[in-house]
Scaffold this motif. Sequence first.
Motif, PDB file in Angstrom:
ATOM      1  N   LEU A   1      -8.379 102.264  73.393  1.00  0.00           N
ATOM      2  CA  LEU A   1      -9.596 101.601  72.899  1.00  0.00           C
ATOM      3  C   LEU A   1      -9.247 100.616  71.787  1.00  0.00           C
ATOM      4  O   LEU A   1      -9.828  99.519  71.713  1.00  0.00           O
ATOM      5  N   ALA A   2      -8.307 100.999  70.907  1.00  0.00           N
ATOM      6  CA  ALA A   2      -7.868 100.090  69.848  1.00  0.00           C
ATOM      7  C   ALA A   2      -7.215  98.846  70.430  1.00  0.00           C
ATOM      8  O   ALA A   2      -7.425  97.723  69.943  1.00  0.00           O
ATOM      9  N   ILE A   3      -6.424  99.017  71.493  1.00  0.00           N
ATOM     10  CA  ILE A   3      -5.787  97.876  72.145  1.00  0.00           C
ATOM     11  C   ILE A   3      -6.838  96.948  72.749  1.00  0.00           C
ATOM     12  O   ILE A   3      -6.761  95.723  72.617  1.00  0.00           O
TER      13      ILE A   3
ATOM     14  N   GLY B   1      12.172 102.076  67.716  1.00  0.00           N
ATOM     15  CA  GLY B   1      12.741 103.410  67.509  1.00  0.00           C
ATOM     16  C   GLY B   1      11.709 104.397  66.994  1.00  0.00           C
ATOM     17  O   GLY B   1      11.676 105.560  67.418  1.00  0.00           O
ATOM     18  N   ALA B   2      10.840 103.929  66.092  1.00  0.00           N
ATOM     19  CA  ALA B   2       9.785 104.802  65.555  1.00  0.00           C
ATOM     20  C   ALA B   2       8.813 105.215  66.656  1.00  0.00           C
ATOM     21  O   ALA B   2       8.363 106.370  66.692  1.00  0.00           O
ATOM     22  N   SER B   3       8.494 104.281  67.566  1.00  0.00           N
ATOM     23  CA  SER B   3       7.575 104.621  68.653  1.00  0.00           C
ATOM     24  C   SER B   3       8.177 105.690  69.562  1.00  0.00           C
ATOM     25  O   SER B   3       7.473 106.596  70.029  1.00  0.00           O
ATOM     26  N   TRP B   4       9.494 105.592  69.800  1.00  0.00           N
ATOM     27  CA  TRP B   4      10.132 106.618  70.631  1.00  0.00           C
ATOM     28  C   TRP B   4      10.224 107.950  69.898  1.00  0.00           C
ATOM     29  O   TRP B   4      10.093 109.017  70.514  1.00  0.00           O
ATOM     30  N   LEU B   5      10.438 107.909  68.592  1.00  0.00           N
ATOM     31  CA  LEU B   5      10.494 109.158  67.808  1.00  0.00           C
ATOM     32  C   LEU B   5       9.144 109.867  67.855  1.00  0.00           C
ATOM     33  O   LEU B   5       9.070 111.090  68.068  1.00  0.00           O
ATOM     34  N   ILE B   6       8.056 109.095  67.671  1.00  0.00           N
ATOM     35  CA  ILE B   6       6.713 109.684  67.756  1.00  0.00           C
ATOM     36  C   ILE B   6       6.463 110.239  69.148  1.00  0.00           C
ATOM     37  O   ILE B   6       5.881 111.323  69.315  1.00  0.00           O
ATOM     38  N   SER B   7       6.912 109.505  70.171  1.00  0.00           N
ATOM     39  CA  SER B   7       6.734 109.971  71.551  1.00  0.00           C
ATOM     40  C   SER B   7       7.491 111.277  71.794  1.00  0.00           C
ATOM     41  O   SER B   7       6.975 112.194  72.457  1.00  0.00           O
ATOM     42  N   LEU B   8       8.717 111.370  71.264  1.00  0.00           N
ATOM     43  CA  LEU B   8       9.496 112.595  71.413  1.00  0.00           C
ATOM     44  C   LEU B   8       8.808 113.776  70.740  1.00  0.00           C
ATOM     45  O   LEU B   8       8.754 114.887  71.299  1.00  0.00           O
ATOM     46  N   ILE B   9       8.265 113.542  69.550  1.00  0.00           N
ATOM     47  CA  ILE B   9       7.572 114.618  68.838  1.00  0.00           C
ATOM     48  C   ILE B   9       6.319 115.041  69.601  1.00  0.00           C
ATOM     49  O   ILE B   9       6.056 116.239  69.791  1.00  0.00           O
ATOM     50  N   LEU B  10       5.550 114.046  70.050  1.00  0.00           N
ATOM     51  CA  LEU B  10       4.303 114.337  70.751  1.00  0.00           C
ATOM     52  C   LEU B  10       4.571 115.093  72.058  1.00  0.00           C
ATOM     53  O   LEU B  10       3.893 116.077  72.376  1.00  0.00           O
ATOM     54  N   GLY B  11       5.573 114.632  72.819  1.00  0.00           N
ATOM     55  CA  GLY B  11       5.900 115.309  74.072  1.00  0.00           C
ATOM     56  C   GLY B  11       6.625 116.627  73.865  1.00  0.00           C
ATOM     57  O   GLY B  11       6.618 117.477  74.763  1.00  0.00           O
ATOM     58  N   GLY B  12       7.229 116.814  72.683  1.00  0.00           N
ATOM     59  CA  GLY B  12       7.991 118.036  72.419  1.00  0.00           C
ATOM     60  C   GLY B  12       7.214 119.123  71.708  1.00  0.00           C
ATOM     61  O   GLY B  12       7.749 120.220  71.484  1.00  0.00           O
TER      62      GLY B  12
ATOM     63  N   SER C   1       5.014 104.353  76.754  1.00  0.00           N
ATOM     64  CA  SER C   1       4.298 103.243  77.393  1.00  0.00           C
ATOM     65  C   SER C   1       3.062 102.856  76.593  1.00  0.00           C
ATOM     66  O   SER C   1       2.791 101.666  76.380  1.00  0.00           O
ATOM     67  N   VAL C   2       2.315 103.852  76.146  1.00  0.00           N
ATOM     68  CA  VAL C   2       1.099 103.575  75.371  1.00  0.00           C
ATOM     69  C   VAL C   2       1.446 102.866  74.066  1.00  0.00           C
ATOM     70  O   VAL C   2       0.810 101.880  73.678  1.00  0.00           O
ATOM     71  N   PHE C   3       2.479 103.356  73.371  1.00  0.00           N
ATOM     72  CA  PHE C   3       2.875 102.733  72.102  1.00  0.00           C
ATOM     73  C   PHE C   3       3.440 101.326  72.325  1.00  0.00           C
ATOM     74  O   PHE C   3       3.295 100.453  71.470  1.00  0.00           O
TER      75      PHE C   3
ATOM     76  N   CYS D   1      -5.817 117.145  72.999  1.00  0.00           N
ATOM     77  CA  CYS D   1      -5.365 116.353  71.848  1.00  0.00           C
ATOM     78  C   CYS D   1      -4.583 115.124  72.307  1.00  0.00           C
ATOM     79  O   CYS D   1      -4.832 114.009  71.830  1.00  0.00           O
ATOM     80  N   VAL D   2      -3.659 115.309  73.244  1.00  0.00           N
ATOM     81  CA  VAL D   2      -2.829 114.195  73.710  1.00  0.00           C
ATOM     82  C   VAL D   2      -3.681 113.142  74.409  1.00  0.00           C
ATOM     83  O   VAL D   2      -3.549 111.933  74.147  1.00  0.00           O
ATOM     84  N   VAL D   3      -4.570 113.575  75.296  1.00  0.00           N
ATOM     85  CA  VAL D   3      -5.420 112.627  76.019  1.00  0.00           C
ATOM     86  C   VAL D   3      -6.335 111.890  75.044  1.00  0.00           C
ATOM     87  O   VAL D   3      -6.578 110.681  75.200  1.00  0.00           O
ATOM     88  N   THR D   4      -6.833 112.582  74.032  1.00  0.00           N
ATOM     89  CA  THR D   4      -7.689 111.933  73.029  1.00  0.00           C
ATOM     90  C   THR D   4      -6.918 110.876  72.257  1.00  0.00           C
ATOM     91  O   THR D   4      -7.417 109.762  72.030  1.00  0.00           O
ATOM     92  N   ILE D   5      -5.693 111.193  71.855  1.00  0.00           N
ATOM     93  CA  ILE D   5      -4.861 110.226  71.128  1.00  0.00           C
ATOM     94  C   ILE D   5      -4.624 108.983  71.978  1.00  0.00           C
ATOM     95  O   ILE D   5      -4.781 107.842  71.513  1.00  0.00           O
TER      96      ILE D   5
END
Length: 351
Positions: free
Chosen positions: A203-205, A153-164, A119-121, A193-197
């Motif tokens: 903030l960038a958005i 697809g890249a956003s979901w891949l990053i999400s999978l890595i971050l959540g995994g 959702s964030v991405f 780390c996750v909350v900071t990211i």
Amino acid sequence: MGGLYSEYLNPEKVLEHYNYTKETLDMQETTSRKVASAFIIILCCAIVVENLLVLIAVARNSKFHSAMYLFLGNLAASDLLAGVAFVANTLLSGHVTLSLTPVQWFAREGSAFITLSASVFSLLAIAIERQVALAKVKLYGSDKSCRMLMLIGASWLISLILGGLPILGWNCLNQLEACSTVLPLYAKHYVLCVVTIFSVILLAIVALYVRIYFVVRSSHADVAGPQTALLKTVTIVLGVFIICWLPAFSILLLDSTCPVRACPVLYKAHYFFAFATLNSLLNPVIYTWRSRDLRREVLRPLQCWRRGKGVTGRRGGNPGHRLLPLRSSSSLERGMHMPTSPTFLEGNTVV
């Protein structure tokens, strides 16, 4: 490698961590808990249905096969999966929690983190797309659909890595003093780390939208009007996300700094996460309310069903009430002088 994952199937580990971080282990299925669980499941079913209708509308109408709509579809997909993940989380909570193995617990919590990341991405992708559209840069080229799908697809891949990451090893198994109180098998450093990211991305958005706002204000009237309407919608979506998730982010930040059993409010964290789930319910309401064309397409199955009942009730029906196909957006885009990106107009196609 064996030592790192040797405890993942140990059914005693979840109980050990909950005993350490929780003041009590009151996991009894009381009537109030059953009612709350039933309400949450009904809410999540509504989330799934809403976002599924949006995805079907985007998929079956070629008018919506453009950058902005595809990114909104990606946001709807993440919201839909968030609803599914929260149903699973609810069914596997309470007394069931203590019967889970660590790997099952990681899968339960990781699914929620993955959908949140997506959702964030998605919000970041929408903000970037708006900035690109205003700059009139042809970012995607002739194979834009392929490139957009690769970006999604890249956003979901990053999400999978971050959540995994926790199931890959960044957890607090055998390190009780490093454990989160809200999520007793997650390391506090991982949660921070996750909350900071997520906070940095949000903030960038916000910064992107402030920049877009000033660009729109300085634009000509024929561009500023439709873009202002669009800006309203994406700002509402972002604002609702922040309002819904800010309490949960705040409780996780407190969790990362508070010593074990020192902050009783952390034991009420499930209320904050339940409130955050409302975001997935409200998103499709916002962008279908703001887009008449998308609203028509989303409601088309219901209209067809009602029309079918009308036809059976009245011989032959009323041909004047047949559904009309949505008109092409090409003339709209030409009027906006933005051929590389869809524009949503208030009262017609606003998002």
